[in-house]
Design an enzyme around this catalytic site. Structure first.
Site, PDB file in Angstrom:
ATOM      1  N   ASN A 109       0.851  -1.190   0.000  1.00  0.00           N
ATOM      2  CA  ASN A 109       0.000   0.000   0.000  1.00  0.00           C
ATOM      3  C   ASN A 109       0.885   1.238   0.000  1.00  0.00           C
ATOM      4  O   ASN A 109       1.954   1.242   0.624  1.00  0.00           O
ATOM      5  CB  ASN A 109      -0.862   0.010   1.270  1.00  0.00           C
ATOM      6  CG  ASN A 109      -1.741   1.246   1.385  1.00  0.00           C
ATOM      7  OD1 ASN A 109      -2.414   1.647   0.435  1.00  0.00           O
ATOM      8  ND2 ASN A 109      -1.735   1.865   2.560  1.00  0.00           N
ATOM      9  N   HIS A 111       0.958   5.146   1.219  1.00  0.00           N
ATOM     10  CA  HIS A 111       0.260   5.996   2.191  1.00  0.00           C
ATOM     11  C   HIS A 111       0.988   7.338   2.284  1.00  0.00           C
ATOM     12  O   HIS A 111       2.224   7.362   2.393  1.00  0.00           O
ATOM     13  CB  HIS A 111       0.250   5.302   3.562  1.00  0.00           C
ATOM     14  CG  HIS A 111      -0.445   6.112   4.609  1.00  0.00           C
ATOM     15  ND1 HIS A 111      -1.817   6.205   4.669  1.00  0.00           N
ATOM     16  CD2 HIS A 111       0.031   6.890   5.610  1.00  0.00           C
ATOM     17  CE1 HIS A 111      -2.147   7.002   5.674  1.00  0.00           C
ATOM     18  NE2 HIS A 111      -1.050   7.433   6.266  1.00  0.00           N
ATOM     19  N   SER A 159       4.963   6.671   2.315  1.00  0.00           N
ATOM     20  CA  SER A 159       5.522   5.352   2.641  1.00  0.00           C
ATOM     21  C   SER A 159       4.858   4.286   1.796  1.00  0.00           C
ATOM     22  O   SER A 159       3.657   4.372   1.508  1.00  0.00           O
ATOM     23  CB  SER A 159       5.246   5.012   4.120  1.00  0.00           C
ATOM     24  OG  SER A 159       5.705   6.020   4.992  1.00  0.00           O
ATOM     25  N   ASP A 196      -2.731   0.845   7.905  1.00  0.00           N
ATOM     26  CA  ASP A 196      -1.503   1.570   7.585  1.00  0.00           C
ATOM     27  C   ASP A 196      -0.376   1.216   8.558  1.00  0.00           C
ATOM     28  O   ASP A 196       0.527   2.030   8.801  1.00  0.00           O
ATOM     29  CB  ASP A 196      -1.735   3.090   7.577  1.00  0.00           C
ATOM     30  CG  ASP A 196      -2.782   3.507   6.550  1.00  0.00           C
ATOM     31  OD1 ASP A 196      -2.806   2.914   5.462  1.00  0.00           O
ATOM     32  OD2 ASP A 196      -3.570   4.420   6.846  1.00  0.00           O
TER      33      ASP A 196
HETATM   34  C1  GRF Z   1      -2.498   9.260  -2.764  1.00  0.00           C
HETATM   35  O1  GRF Z   1      -2.128  10.390  -2.035  1.00  0.00           O
HETATM   36  C2  GRF Z   1      -2.279   8.019  -1.942  1.00  0.00           C
HETATM   37  O2  GRF Z   1      -1.122   8.046  -1.195  1.00  0.00           O
HETATM   38  C3  GRF Z   1      -3.485   8.061  -1.052  1.00  0.00           C
HETATM   39  O3  GRF Z   1      -4.535   8.463  -1.899  1.00  0.00           O
HETATM   40  C4  GRF Z   1      -4.004   9.221  -2.950  1.00  0.00           C
HETATM   41  C5  GRF Z   1      -4.393   8.550  -4.225  1.00  0.00           C
HETATM   42  O4  GRF Z   1      -4.126   9.344  -5.344  1.00  0.00           O
HETATM   43  N1  GRF Z   1      -3.685   6.842  -0.353  1.00  0.00           N
HETATM   44  P1  GRF Z   1      -4.334   8.719  -6.793  1.00  0.00           P
HETATM   45  O5  GRF Z   1      -5.739   8.126  -6.849  1.00  0.00           O
HETATM   46  O6  GRF Z   1      -3.286   7.689  -7.025  1.00  0.00           O
HETATM   47  O7  GRF Z   1      -4.212   9.879  -7.738  1.00  0.00           O
END
Ligand code: GRF
Length: 217
Positions: free
Chosen positions: A106, A108, A135, A144
């Protein structure tokens, strides 16, 4: 490596992965892009790239466990080696993800273990942090909270807002996710009972891709 990607929204991280693959920088095959949001832009990006998609709306399922069991059985049918959560905004049922331990990562938007959950940019600002980041971690049943593989950092500046931080961090997220997935695809990263293993040795601290130039868009 056969990769399934789970998405909920815009899909810019997914796009970074597709672009890196198209550029020959990421030796993976995307076998499925699945979303809990039927209208997610990410699904359109996958279709444009010729990747099989699955839109599975949680409405109509009795509970989280029922939805996740169906979602993950459909993912399993695509036979991925790895699942990437790239902006997938649902908490996952522990039983559904247990078989995927060590095979699901994942991204995050915080320097974990700081700020699991939502509103990470605002929380970093409220705390007066001087640096922020993103991360990539293995997914466990702690939200997370799984072992961190790699991080990318940015400095925080006077006048930063949640939006300015998000905008500055996003291209770094893309680089981080591409770089980390390429290591996983090369089988250089694994998860054992004690944590992350990198090139056969325990990883004592997350890899840092602060200056990574891979996959910038
Ligand atoms: C990113 O900031 C990711 O880290 C978070 O949600 C956002 C997703 O953006 N979990 P995208 O859909 O990849 O443009």
């Amino acid at each position: 490596m056969r990769v399934a990607v789970l998405v909920s929204g815009r899909g810019s991280n997914l796009q970074a992965l597709i672009d890196a693959r198209d550029a020959g920088a990421l030796p993976v095959e995307f076998v499925l892009v699945a979303s809990d949001k039927p209208h997610a832009q990410a699904l359109r990006r996958a279709e444009d790239a010729g990747i099989a998609t699955l839109a599975l709306d949680p409405k109509g399922y009795a509970n989280r466990a029922a939805y996740d069991a169906d979602l993950f059985s459909r993912i399993a049918a695509a036979e991925p080696d790895l699942i990437v959560l790239a902006g997938f905004m649902r908490i996952l049922d522990a039983a559904a993800i247990a078989p995927w331990r060590g095979r699901m990562i994942n991204i995050h938007p915080s320097l974990l273990p700081k700020y699991p959950g939502l509103h990470t940019h605002a929380r970093a600002l409220e705390a007066g942090d001087r640096e922020h980041g993103a991360s990539v971690h293995f997914v466990t049943d702690e939200l997370d909270g799984g072992p961190v593989i790699a991080q990318a950092r940015i400095d925080m500046r006077d006048g930063d807002t949640p939006d300015s931080l998000a905008a500055r961090l996003l291209p770094r997220e893309h680089q981080l996710l591409v770089a980390t997935l390429s290591l996983v695809a090369a089988r250089r990263i694994a998860l054992d009972a004690d944590g992350v293993v990198f090139d056969g040795a325990p990883l004592v601290a997350p890899l840092r891709f602060d200056d990574c130039r891979i996959g910038d868009r």
